[in-house]
Design an enzyme around this catalytic site. Structure first.
Site, PDB file in Angstrom:
ATOM      1  N   GLU A 122      31.781  15.419  27.812  1.00 59.54           N
ATOM      2  CA  GLU A 122      32.865  16.366  27.633  1.00 59.54           C
ATOM      3  C   GLU A 122      32.586  17.664  28.385  1.00 59.54           C
ATOM      4  O   GLU A 122      33.475  18.203  29.058  1.00 59.54           O
ATOM      5  CB  GLU A 122      33.070  16.652  26.140  1.00 59.54           C
ATOM      6  N   ARG A 178      54.986  39.793  47.794  1.00 57.05           N
ATOM      7  CA  ARG A 178      55.329  40.921  46.936  1.00 57.05           C
ATOM      8  C   ARG A 178      55.037  42.225  47.690  1.00 57.05           C
ATOM      9  O   ARG A 178      53.879  42.490  48.071  1.00 57.05           O
ATOM     10  CB  ARG A 178      54.504  40.873  45.653  1.00 57.05           C
ATOM     11  N   GLN A 234      43.064  46.211  49.130  1.00 56.39           N
ATOM     12  CA  GLN A 234      41.740  45.642  48.913  1.00 56.39           C
ATOM     13  C   GLN A 234      41.521  45.229  47.465  1.00 56.39           C
ATOM     14  O   GLN A 234      40.865  44.216  47.186  1.00 56.39           O
ATOM     15  CB  GLN A 234      40.657  46.638  49.342  1.00 56.39           C
TER      16      GLN A 234
END
Length: 382
Positions: free
Chosen positions: A245, A271, A282
């Protein structure tokens, strides 16, 4: 270790991505809000073979090795936006079905595995108890030997798939004097067995489409042939299942992180704020660079840990290191992703806030990050 992707593995990866994207992403926001587990989607996963990836083909599984299973689960996490469904499938496969494939009797494998692989049965791992948490040595559930079998008594908690499971892999104390190592045994118990009751269903912060609950055992009789493995062999079975798992579940997180990165890059390029794309800032570009770096490291760790499951005595420490690193990388990536989207990321309808909630759980389940550090330190002789 050669992790180059074969043509067969590439076909598997692309098929799973297409399937998950096309079939599993409807109404995720509303299902998450209302904590709805959609059995129809589970059945589709079964038809695709996701519930039996690492199981021998003679029992209805796909017969994949651990590395191919890791790749398949990464593709699943990439294509499926329903993180709860991904989690439920992985819990069913890695903590329950794989142990039966590895330790079950011929009768158990013939009778149970085909229905687990097809998705007809949903499995639950019944280990954690109210007073034990991450300390299995404090287990209170008991299995008392009686004529023809055992009587199970005890309560399990935080059991993923518990409220919907058809069969439970239950761990109980058969010899208190021997303790966890040698005193714990594993049993396969159908949910309709008299005395087996589903208790409280819990509401979670994240992974809300994956049901979790309490399981109660009151004088549940199980025949001797319902024991998985040998008497006192439960600790080994549980530990091995946790290796699988921890090593493979996080592969799905790598796929999710990859999808978040690709979306965030596209958003940062389009955007515009202050007269330029936000990706030119940055503060944004460095977040994306860090996300990419974490993903590359996570993928290599996941593949290495999967390889170790079948090839190395160091599988346990590799699984713990992988689970620790990727779960924390996933959580940080989800936070970075939300920050890049800003106010939009904070809105439910944009889905990004859900990844923050869902990723928080991965630092807790299968052993918290602190527990993984304890395991790693133990391997270091500390």
């Amino acid at each position: 270790m050669d992790f180059s992707v074969s043509s067969e593995q590439r076909e598997i990866i692309e098929a799973i991505k297409r399937f998950a994207t096309r079939e599993l992403n409807q109404d995720v926001i509303s299902r998450d809000k209302d904590q709805i587990f959609d059995r129809k989607l589970w059945d589709k996963c079964g038809e695709m073979g996701l519930t039996g990836l690492a199981i021998d083909s003679e029992y209805g599984g796909m017969g994949y090795d651990a590395v191919t299973t890791s790749m398949a689960l990464e593709a699943f996490g990439y294509g499926c936006h329903d993180n709860g469904l991904v989690f439920s499938v992985c819990a069913h496969l890695l903590a329950c079905t794989v142990p039966i494939n590895k330790h079950g009797s011929q009768k158990q494998k013939n009778e149970i595995l085909p229905d687990l692989c097809s998705g007809k049965y949903i499995a639950v791992n019944a280990m954690t108890e109210p007073d034990t948490g991450s300390n299995p040595f404090a287990m209170k559930s008991t299995a008392k030997a009686v004529e023809g079998g055992y009587l199970l008594n005890g309560t399990k908690i935080f059991s993923t798939n518990g409220p919907i499971a058809d069969i439970a892999l239950v761990y109980a104390m058969t010899d208190k004097d021997k303790g966890f190592h040698g005193g714990i045994s594993a049993f396969l118990v159908k949910s309709d067995t008299p005395g087996f009751e589903v208790g409280q269903k819990f509401e979670k912060m994240g992974l809300r489409t994956s049901p979790i609950g309490e399981l109660v055992f009151n004088d549940v009789f199980v025949p001797a042939d319902a024991m998985l493995g040998a008497v006192g062999g439960g600790a080994r079975i549980f530990s091995e299942s946790m290796d699988w798992e921890r090593a493979c579940l996080v592969s799905a997180h790598v796929g999710t992180m990859q999808r978040l990165l690709e979306g965030a890059i596209s958003y940062a390029r389009t955007r515009v704020q202050g007269g330029q794309a936000i990706g030119k800032n940055q503060a944004v570009s460095h977040r994306l660079a860090s996300m990419r770096t974490r993903i590359e490291a996570s993928r290599l760790m996941a593949l290495s840990a999967a390889w170790a499951l079948e090839n190395s005595r160091m599988a346990s420490i590799n699984a713990s290191m992988t689970k620790l690193f990727i779960s924390e990388a996933y959580q940080q990536t989800a936070m970075d992703n939300l920050q890049i989207y800003g106010g939009n990321g904070f809105m439910v309808e944009c889905e990004h806030e859900r990844y923050v909630r869902d990723s928080t759980g991965c630092t807790i389940y299968s052993g918290t990050s602190d527990i993984q550090r304890n395991i790693i330190a133990g391997w270091l002789g500390l």
